[in-house]
Each structure stands twice: as C-alpha cells, then as structure tokens.
Design a protein around this motif. Structure first.
Motif, PDB file in Angstrom:
ATOM      1  N   GLY A 143       0.799  -1.214   0.000  1.00  0.00           N
ATOM      2  CA  GLY A 143       0.000   0.000   0.000  1.00  0.00           C
ATOM      3  C   GLY A 143       0.832   1.263   0.000  1.00  0.00           C
ATOM      4  N   ASP A 144       2.139   1.145  -0.238  1.00  0.00           N
ATOM      5  CA  ASP A 144       3.044   2.285  -0.244  1.00  0.00           C
ATOM      6  C   ASP A 144       3.432   2.606  -1.688  1.00  0.00           C
ATOM      7  OD1 ASP A 144       5.037   4.176   0.048  1.00  0.00           O
ATOM      8  OD2 ASP A 144       6.098   3.101   1.626  1.00  0.00           O
ATOM      9  N   PRO A 145       3.103   3.799  -2.191  1.00  0.00           N
ATOM     10  CA  PRO A 145       3.428   4.132  -3.586  1.00  0.00           C
ATOM     11  C   PRO A 145       4.905   3.994  -3.931  1.00  0.00           C
ATOM     12  CG  PRO A 145       1.917   5.749  -2.665  1.00  0.00           C
ATOM     13  CD  PRO A 145       2.358   4.880  -1.519  1.00  0.00           C
ATOM     14  N   GLN A 146       5.796   4.072  -2.950  1.00  0.00           N
ATOM     15  CA  GLN A 146       7.216   3.922  -3.250  1.00  0.00           C
ATOM     16  C   GLN A 146       7.537   2.521  -3.769  1.00  0.00           C
ATOM     17  OE1 GLN A 146      10.138   5.852  -0.509  1.00  0.00           O
ATOM     18  NE2 GLN A 146       8.338   6.162   0.778  1.00  0.00           N
ATOM     19  N   GLY A 147       6.724   1.539  -3.412  1.00  0.00           N
ATOM     20  CA  GLY A 147       6.855   0.207  -3.981  1.00  0.00           C
ATOM     21  C   GLY A 147       8.072  -0.575  -3.544  1.00  0.00           C
ATOM     22  N   THR A 148       8.619  -0.289  -2.361  1.00  0.00           N
ATOM     23  CA  THR A 148       9.782  -1.051  -1.891  1.00  0.00           C
ATOM     24  C   THR A 148       9.436  -2.526  -1.716  1.00  0.00           C
ATOM     25  OG1 THR A 148      10.623   0.907  -0.753  1.00  0.00           O
ATOM     26  CG2 THR A 148      11.555  -1.215  -0.118  1.00  0.00           C
ATOM     27  N   LEU A 241      -5.181 -14.855   6.104  1.00  0.00           N
ATOM     28  CA  LEU A 241      -4.719 -13.553   6.582  1.00  0.00           C
ATOM     29  C   LEU A 241      -4.411 -12.643   5.398  1.00  0.00           C
ATOM     30  CD1 LEU A 241      -2.674 -15.701   8.689  1.00  0.00           C
ATOM     31  CD2 LEU A 241      -3.237 -13.624   9.933  1.00  0.00           C
ATOM     32  N   VAL A 242      -4.636 -11.348   5.607  1.00  0.00           N
ATOM     33  CA  VAL A 242      -4.247 -10.315   4.649  1.00  0.00           C
ATOM     34  C   VAL A 242      -3.267  -9.397   5.363  1.00  0.00           C
ATOM     35  CG1 VAL A 242      -5.015  -8.410   3.200  1.00  0.00           C
ATOM     36  CG2 VAL A 242      -6.493 -10.421   3.497  1.00  0.00           C
ATOM     37  N   LEU A 243      -2.071  -9.229   4.813  1.00  0.00           N
ATOM     38  CA  LEU A 243      -1.066  -8.334   5.381  1.00  0.00           C
ATOM     39  C   LEU A 243      -0.900  -7.134   4.457  1.00  0.00           C
ATOM     40  CD1 LEU A 243       1.765 -10.759   6.598  1.00  0.00           C
ATOM     41  CD2 LEU A 243      -0.316 -10.043   7.771  1.00  0.00           C
ATOM     42  N   ILE A 244      -0.969  -5.930   5.030  1.00  0.00           N
ATOM     43  CA  ILE A 244      -0.917  -4.705   4.237  1.00  0.00           C
ATOM     44  C   ILE A 244       0.216  -3.813   4.732  1.00  0.00           C
ATOM     45  CG2 ILE A 244      -2.216  -2.713   3.401  1.00  0.00           C
ATOM     46  CD1 ILE A 244      -4.787  -4.173   4.133  1.00  0.00           C
ATOM     47  N   ASP A 245       1.117  -3.459   3.824  1.00  0.00           N
ATOM     48  CA  ASP A 245       2.186  -2.504   4.112  1.00  0.00           C
ATOM     49  C   ASP A 245       1.694  -1.123   3.695  1.00  0.00           C
ATOM     50  OD1 ASP A 245       4.677  -1.425   4.757  1.00  0.00           O
ATOM     51  OD2 ASP A 245       5.473  -1.766   2.751  1.00  0.00           O
ATOM     52  N   THR A 246       1.735  -0.157   4.596  1.00  0.00           N
ATOM     53  CA  THR A 246       1.220   1.176   4.304  1.00  0.00           C
ATOM     54  C   THR A 246       2.360   2.174   4.112  1.00  0.00           C
ATOM     55  OG1 THR A 246       1.122   1.762   6.642  1.00  0.00           O
ATOM     56  CG2 THR A 246      -0.847   0.752   5.668  1.00  0.00           C
ATOM     57  N   SER A 247       2.022   3.330   3.564  1.00  0.00           N
ATOM     58  CA  SER A 247       2.994   4.414   3.456  1.00  0.00           C
ATOM     59  C   SER A 247       3.149   5.087   4.824  1.00  0.00           C
ATOM     60  CB  SER A 247       2.536   5.449   2.424  1.00  0.00           C
ATOM     61  OG  SER A 247       1.277   5.999   2.808  1.00  0.00           O
ATOM     62  N   PRO A 248       4.311   5.694   5.091  1.00  0.00           N
ATOM     63  CA  PRO A 248       4.504   6.371   6.387  1.00  0.00           C
ATOM     64  C   PRO A 248       3.833   7.741   6.396  1.00  0.00           C
ATOM     65  CG  PRO A 248       6.486   6.548   5.058  1.00  0.00           C
ATOM     66  CD  PRO A 248       5.536   5.686   4.265  1.00  0.00           C
ATOM     67  N   THR A 253      -5.591   7.399   1.315  1.00  0.00           N
ATOM     68  CA  THR A 253      -5.479   5.957   1.061  1.00  0.00           C
ATOM     69  C   THR A 253      -4.982   5.218   2.295  1.00  0.00           C
ATOM     70  OG1 THR A 253      -3.295   6.367   0.085  1.00  0.00           O
ATOM     71  CG2 THR A 253      -5.158   6.204  -1.422  1.00  0.00           C
ATOM     72  N   ALA A 254      -4.028   5.816   3.012  1.00  0.00           N
ATOM     73  CA  ALA A 254      -3.529   5.168   4.226  1.00  0.00           C
ATOM     74  C   ALA A 254      -4.635   5.047   5.268  1.00  0.00           C
ATOM     75  CB  ALA A 254      -2.343   5.940   4.788  1.00  0.00           C
ATOM     76  N   LEU A 255      -5.458   6.079   5.391  1.00  0.00           N
ATOM     77  CA  LEU A 255      -6.582   6.023   6.339  1.00  0.00           C
ATOM     78  C   LEU A 255      -7.575   4.942   5.938  1.00  0.00           C
ATOM     79  CD1 LEU A 255      -7.293   9.779   7.135  1.00  0.00           C
ATOM     80  CD2 LEU A 255      -6.738   7.986   8.785  1.00  0.00           C
ATOM     81  N   ALA A 256      -7.802   4.789   4.638  1.00  0.00           N
ATOM     82  CA  ALA A 256      -8.717   3.742   4.182  1.00  0.00           C
ATOM     83  C   ALA A 256      -8.171   2.365   4.528  1.00  0.00           C
ATOM     84  CB  ALA A 256      -8.932   3.868   2.672  1.00  0.00           C
ATOM     85  N   MET A 257      -6.855   2.199   4.466  1.00  0.00           N
ATOM     86  CA  MET A 257      -6.243   0.921   4.835  1.00  0.00           C
ATOM     87  C   MET A 257      -6.354   0.683   6.338  1.00  0.00           C
ATOM     88  SD  MET A 257      -2.913   0.965   2.330  1.00  0.00           S
ATOM     89  CE  MET A 257      -3.164   1.179   0.556  1.00  0.00           C
ATOM     90  N   MET A 258      -6.154   1.731   7.130  1.00  0.00           N
ATOM     91  CA  MET A 258      -6.303   1.606   8.572  1.00  0.00           C
ATOM     92  C   MET A 258      -7.741   1.215   8.932  1.00  0.00           C
ATOM     93  SD  MET A 258      -3.280   2.438   9.779  1.00  0.00           S
ATOM     94  CE  MET A 258      -1.860   3.468   9.394  1.00  0.00           C
TER      95      MET A 258
END
Length: 420
Positions: A143-148, A241-248, A253-258
């Motif tokens: 979920g992080d646009p940087q895509g690491t 399980l679903v694991l989601i990596d978010t942006s810092p 979009t981050a709030l929607a993931m939270m």
C-alpha cells in the motif's frame, strides 16, 4: 607558502528534465541489477527445504517424513529436499496444514508506522513469508506508492500497471458500484499460498482523486474510507490472513487501509526518535480515525494491536526505550523482537527475505538467527490472531435461531468492520 589557487565551483543546479533523466537511468541500472541478482518474476523460485525444516514447520515426526517420501519420491538418491509446494502437500497428507477455523473470518493485519526507516516493509515481507511457509493462505498488499515491498517481491514497480494496484479502487470513486464488478485481482507469487497486490507511483494520484471528488461529488467522496474494506470483502475469502504494508503517512489511502484493518502491528526500533515517532503515530491514529468514527457512527477497534521492537541491539539506549515502550503500551508491546543483522541487508541486496536465501548466498549462521527472530514474532502474532478466531467461532455458535431457520454460517469474505 604560496597563495592557494582559486577554487573551482561545480554548479549543482537541476531542473525537471534532470530528475526524469536520473529516474530513467537509475531504473535501468536497478533492472539490470535485479536481472543479475535474481530470476525474472515468472521464473523466481523459493529455496528447497530439508527434512529438519519440514518437520519443524509441520510439527510431524520422522516416520511421517519417511512414509511420505517413500510414496512420493521413491528411488531418489541422496538427501531429499522439498519445494514449498511439496512441504504444503506433506502437511495436507497428514491433515496438519493450518488455516483459520470454520466460522472464523479472514483477518486483515496492517503494518504501519509514521516514520520512514522503521523496518515496516521488511517486517511485512518477513511475516508474510513466514506465515505462508507455515501453510497459511496469505494475501500480501503493498500500500506504499514507493513500492519497496513490490521490488523485494521481484516486481519492477515502474512496470506495474495502475489497475494491478489499490489505485484501481480509488479510480472508481465516482462509480463505487464498479468495485463489486471489478475488484483488484491478486497475483500469484513463487511461494505457494502467498498472493500479492503490488504498488506503483501512480497510487499517489489516488489522494488527488479523493480530494477532487470532495469538490465534485461529495456523496461518494464521503465514503472514501470504506473503499478498500469493500474491495477486500470480495477477494479475501480464499485467504486466512491479509497483510498490508502502508505508506509512512496519514493520507486518504492510508486512512482507508487503517479503517479496513482488523489488527495493527507497529514496528518500532528501540531508540528515542522512533519511540517519539510511535507516540506521534498513536496520536494521529486517535485524532484522524476519531473523525471517521464520527462520520460512520461506529466505534472502531483493532484486535490485535501489537508494538514490536525491530532493528534491536543490546545497548543502554535500547534498554531505556524498551522500558519506556513497555510502560506506555503495556501488554501491547511484546517481548519478541528482531535484532539488527547483516542477514537482512544481504538478503535485501538480492531482493529477497531471509526465508528465501540459502547458506551459499549469505552467512548461514546469521541468516538462521534472523529467521528465528521472525519465527518468534510470527508465532506471537499467530497467538493473538488465534484468540480473535476462537472468539469469532464462539460468538457464531451462540448466534440465535431466527424464524426456525438455522443461523447462517459466517462467510469467509465478511468484513470485521461494519459501515453505517
């Protein structure tokens, strides 16, 4: 002593064309490095597993191993090693492959932190690989646009199409009914039981779409925080399980993931700046989500919520911060921690986790210790998740009969978050 010659100054001015040139040049070099260090995505393979590892993962005994090998790999000369698919087949043959219990729901766990460099992405990657190797069906989302995380999973983020990412969810903000018709489709990975939704820089535009929608069509924009929740309902049934990596950040979009998350794991290196960043994260979570609670007329609860120390060293400062975090977060701060290790650096330089690399590629001893640390953290997470599942099963069994019809079984795709 003679006078020094006049210094020569080099101009450091740069414009937009320079930034584009740097990006293009660097992406080319990175692609070449990925090709040299790793197989292409479609050919990438998980390492093979020895008997000892398979028995540790499955909890079975040597006689189970001998029985299975005799029927599946008869006549093979030398040490038998299994692919990850065969490991899971071995578990299934003796009915020990783990999964969420009947009547329990897929649990979504967001790994989040406000400060970059806190180990968020590496924690997400290693937990996903650990849980998938154990036999759970896992959906991993970048979920992080940087895509690491996308890069570590073998993708070139600049080659990812927007419709393959969670950006596709917000592109439908003016037509939310399309989410039901066209949910984001997870991609298979080289690890059996692990599927993936990658990220790309185009996801940054999702926040602009939401902001624009507030001006043009506020009716749909007001529900932006429910979009990921609704999309996951339609695809999560196949997973435990679903694991989601978010942006810092605390973007739309981050709030929607939270909001879509059932549980939160907050990685925290044991130093004072990261402890302070974790306090800031806690405050912003409380303030921002409280506004969503008011809009939805819902009180949001995450279960489990875990604060875990990563990149931990044995120093005086580490001991101080561990004490402070225990005092602040109580039992939510778990004792299981992940140490700093060259094994993580060496594995990441090959775009892999420590679960993927072999002893021939990195130092076997440090890699084993690194895996053991994440094994312990994953086990702690699973204990908390198991408690949630047990409660869901118990609540389902207490559900009353309505109009003499048997109560419907909880569906695996049902969300833990209600939306008013």
């Amino acid at each position: 002593m003679g006078r020094d010659a006049s210094p020569t100054f080099v101009s450091l001015a740069a414009g937009t064309k320079d930034f584009l040139r740097w990006a293009s040049h660097g992406q080319g070099r990175l692609a070449a490095l990925q090709a040299a260090m790793n197989e292409p995505l479609e050919a990438r393979q998980m390492r093979l597993f020895r008997q000892k590892e398979v028995l540790e993962l499955s909890g079975l005994k040597p006689h189970h191993w001998r029985t299975w090998v005799a029927s599946h790999r008869a006549g093979e000369v030398g040490e038998v090693r299994l692919t990850i698919e065969e490991v899971h087949q071995f578990m299934e043959a003796f009915k020990v492959r783990p999964s969420k219990p009947a009547g329990a729901k897929t649990l979504r766990l967001v790994i989040a932190q406000l400060k970059g460099g806190a180990g968020k992405t590496m924690t997400t990657l290693h937990l996903a690989h650990n849980l998938a190797c154990r036999g759970y069906r896992v959906l991993l989302i970048d979920g992080d646009p940087q895509g690491t995380l996308t890069t570590l999973c073998g993708w070139r983020s600049e080659a990812v199409r927007p419709e393959q990412t969670m950006a596709a969810v917000f592109e439908r903000i003016d037509s939310p009914e399309l989410i039901e018709e066209m949910p984001v489709q997870p991609q298979k990975t080289h690890i059996d039981g692990l599927d993936f939704i990658p990220a790309s820089l185009e996801m940054i535009g999702s926040d602009f779409l939401v902001a624009s929608a507030f001006m043009s069509s506020p009716a749909s924009a007001r529900r932006f925080y429910t979009f990921i929740d609704e999309d996951l309902k339609r695809i999560e049934g196949a997973y435990d399980l679903v694991l989601i990596d978010t942006s810092p950040s605390f973007s739309f979009t981050a709030l929607a993931m939270m909001w879509a998350a059932d549980g939160l794991l907050v990685p925290m290196p044991p130093n004072l700046p990261d402890y302070r960043a974790t306090l800031d994260f806690s405050q912003m979570m409380g303030e921002n989500v409280a506004k969503l609670e008011k809009a939805a007329n819902i009180t949001k609860t995450w279960d489990p919520v875990i604060f875990a120390h990563v990149r931990s060293d044995l120093t005086q400062t580490t001991a101080l911060v561990r004490s402070l975090s225990a005092d602040t977060f109580g039992t939510h701060r778990v004792e299981e921690s992940v140490p700093s290790s060259s094994a993580f650096v060496n594995a990441a330089s090959r775009f892999r986790s420590v679960y993927e690399v072999t002893g021939a590629e990195v130092d076997a001893r440090s890699s084993r210790r690194a895996r053991e640390a994440y094994d312990a953290l994953a086990q702690r997470v699973l204990q908390s998740v198991g408690s949630v599942w047990a409660r869901q099963v118990a609540e389902g069994q207490k559900r009353p009969v309505v109009d003499s019809e048997p109560a419907a079984e909880p569906t695996e795709s049902a969300s833990l978050v209600g939306v008013a």
